[in-house]
Design a protein around this motif. Sequence first.
Motif, PDB file in Angstrom:
ATOM      1  N   LYS A  58      39.117  38.614  49.628  1.00 53.22           N
ATOM      2  CA  LYS A  58      38.718  39.645  48.664  1.00 53.22           C
ATOM      3  C   LYS A  58      37.242  39.544  48.301  1.00 53.22           C
ATOM      4  CE  LYS A  58      41.656  38.174  45.565  1.00 53.22           C
ATOM      5  NZ  LYS A  58      42.189  36.990  46.283  1.00 53.22           N
ATOM      6  N   THR A  59      36.801  38.331  47.924  1.00 51.22           N
ATOM      7  CA  THR A  59      35.402  38.161  47.515  1.00 51.22           C
ATOM      8  C   THR A  59      34.456  38.471  48.676  1.00 51.22           C
ATOM      9  OG1 THR A  59      35.970  36.568  45.799  1.00 51.22           O
ATOM     10  CG2 THR A  59      33.703  36.487  46.638  1.00 51.22           C
ATOM     11  N   THR A  60      34.812  38.015  49.858  1.00 47.99           N
ATOM     12  CA  THR A  60      33.968  38.297  51.026  1.00 47.99           C
ATOM     13  C   THR A  60      33.848  39.806  51.234  1.00 47.99           C
ATOM     14  OG1 THR A  60      34.715  36.228  52.027  1.00 47.99           O
ATOM     15  CG2 THR A  60      33.667  37.831  53.486  1.00 47.99           C
ATOM     16  N   PHE A 169      34.021  44.543  39.993  1.00 48.43           N
ATOM     17  CA  PHE A 169      34.469  43.374  39.233  1.00 48.43           C
ATOM     18  C   PHE A 169      35.269  42.471  40.164  1.00 48.43           C
ATOM     19  CE2 PHE A 169      34.574  46.589  35.641  1.00 48.43           C
ATOM     20  CZ  PHE A 169      33.433  46.119  35.008  1.00 48.43           C
ATOM     21  N   ASP A 170      34.827  41.217  40.291  1.00 51.20           N
ATOM     22  CA  ASP A 170      35.545  40.252  41.118  1.00 51.20           C
ATOM     23  C   ASP A 170      36.285  39.285  40.197  1.00 51.20           C
ATOM     24  OD1 ASP A 170      36.474  38.738  43.213  1.00 51.20           O
ATOM     25  OD2 ASP A 170      34.518  37.948  43.809  1.00 51.20           O
ATOM     26  N   GLU A 171      37.607  39.409  40.146  1.00 49.42           N
ATOM     27  CA  GLU A 171      38.438  38.530  39.297  1.00 49.42           C
ATOM     28  C   GLU A 171      37.937  38.524  37.846  1.00 49.42           C
ATOM     29  OE1 GLU A 171      41.161  37.043  40.391  1.00 49.42           O
ATOM     30  OE2 GLU A 171      40.921  36.872  42.556  1.00 49.42           O
ATOM     31  N   LEU A 172      37.826  39.696  37.296  1.00 52.48           N
ATOM     32  CA  LEU A 172      37.278  39.853  35.944  1.00 52.48           C
ATOM     33  C   LEU A 172      38.059  39.067  34.894  1.00 52.48           C
ATOM     34  CD1 LEU A 172      35.237  41.486  34.175  1.00 52.48           C
ATOM     35  CD2 LEU A 172      37.016  43.210  33.934  1.00 52.48           C
TER      36      LEU A 172
HETATM   37 MG   LIG Z   1      37.616  35.531  45.317  1.00 50.80          MG
END
Ligand SMILES: [Mg+2]
Length: 319
Positions: A58-60, A169-172
């Motif tokens: 996901k982050t990538t 938003f990444d893992e807000l």
């Molecule tokens: Mg991540």
Amino acid sequence: MGYGSIMTEVANPELEPHAVQCERLVKRYGALTAVDEVSFDVRAGEIFGLVGPNGAGKTTTIECIEGFRKPDSGSVRVMGLDPQHDRYELRERMGVQFQSAALPPRIRVEEALSLFASFYRTSVDWRPLLVQLALADKQRAPLATLSGGQKQRVFIALALVNDPDIVFFDELTSGLDPQSRRSMWELVADIRERGKTVFLTTHFMEEAERLCDRVAIMDHGRLVALDSPRALIASLEAGRRVVFQVDGAFDDAALRALPGVTAVEQTGERVTVSGEGDRFLSSVAGSLESGGVAFRDLRTEQPNLEDVFLVLTGKKMRE
Ligand SMILES: [Mg+2]
Ligand SMILES: Nc1ncnc2c1ncn2[C@@H]1O[C@H](COP(=O)(O)OP(=O)(O)O)[C@@H](O)[C@H]1O
């Protein structure tokens, strides 16, 4: 929850460019393919969630879309812009949630906002933002003195200071307690109500189910499903479950014989009956009554996105 149906109906894909278009995106770290031929579109004005367990990619993916990572292959467009080639233009039009590590701990909330506002050609007055985010009394507080939830709200304010069209938003809500998490969901829904597109990642299936208009479920670098949470849940074959408790041994032959019942499982005192059809619940209850079974705590369980993940990947989200 149903909010947002208006926005998604207004957004006409024929007229509106997609907020994000990803086509066969690939990103490798050495021998590991972290993102493996991922394709999807995000509609303007929706809350789109990329969901999946830790390590799914996901982050990538979000970093490739933001332009912070260069894909190995495939194409990414954000409001028609190429995040690598048009990064300066895109930076003006997107809001990004920064990590607290990126700011000195002694910086005051107002200093951080002024600093961020100075990075952009256009910026909004951030004082009303602080009021909306319930941070007005923290304006002069050093960042390090704020609670986890307050810090996350500062990062939301920082992401909105340039009045972006799309916010990432990444893992807000990671690390927040359930109550702060819920208030964060309301803030994200408010951002969509202001006409912005929201792209978020989460490993909380409940968060995706409650908050997102559409979700893409990711596992091992690949998308395994993409639709509204409601449609994904409706697509599950296993329709409903009835759960109840019994005292001692229980013969489930009568239940298994009922039309619509697909499975009966017993774990200790707990019995779970799976099945489908409108009369499923009443026929289970009727069978127990007429069989003279002493049961208690009878309730139905609706399938959720966790079940969708389980069916699609054969494993539980949290293990
Ligand atoms: Mg991540
Ligand atoms: N900078 C990196 N170098 C090498 N491997 C990485 C790097 N970043 C992430 N990975 C690996 O890539 C995979 C996907 O990671 P990530 O995109 O962070 O997934 P998620 O955000 O879904 O947890 C994981 O196996 C992770 O260990």
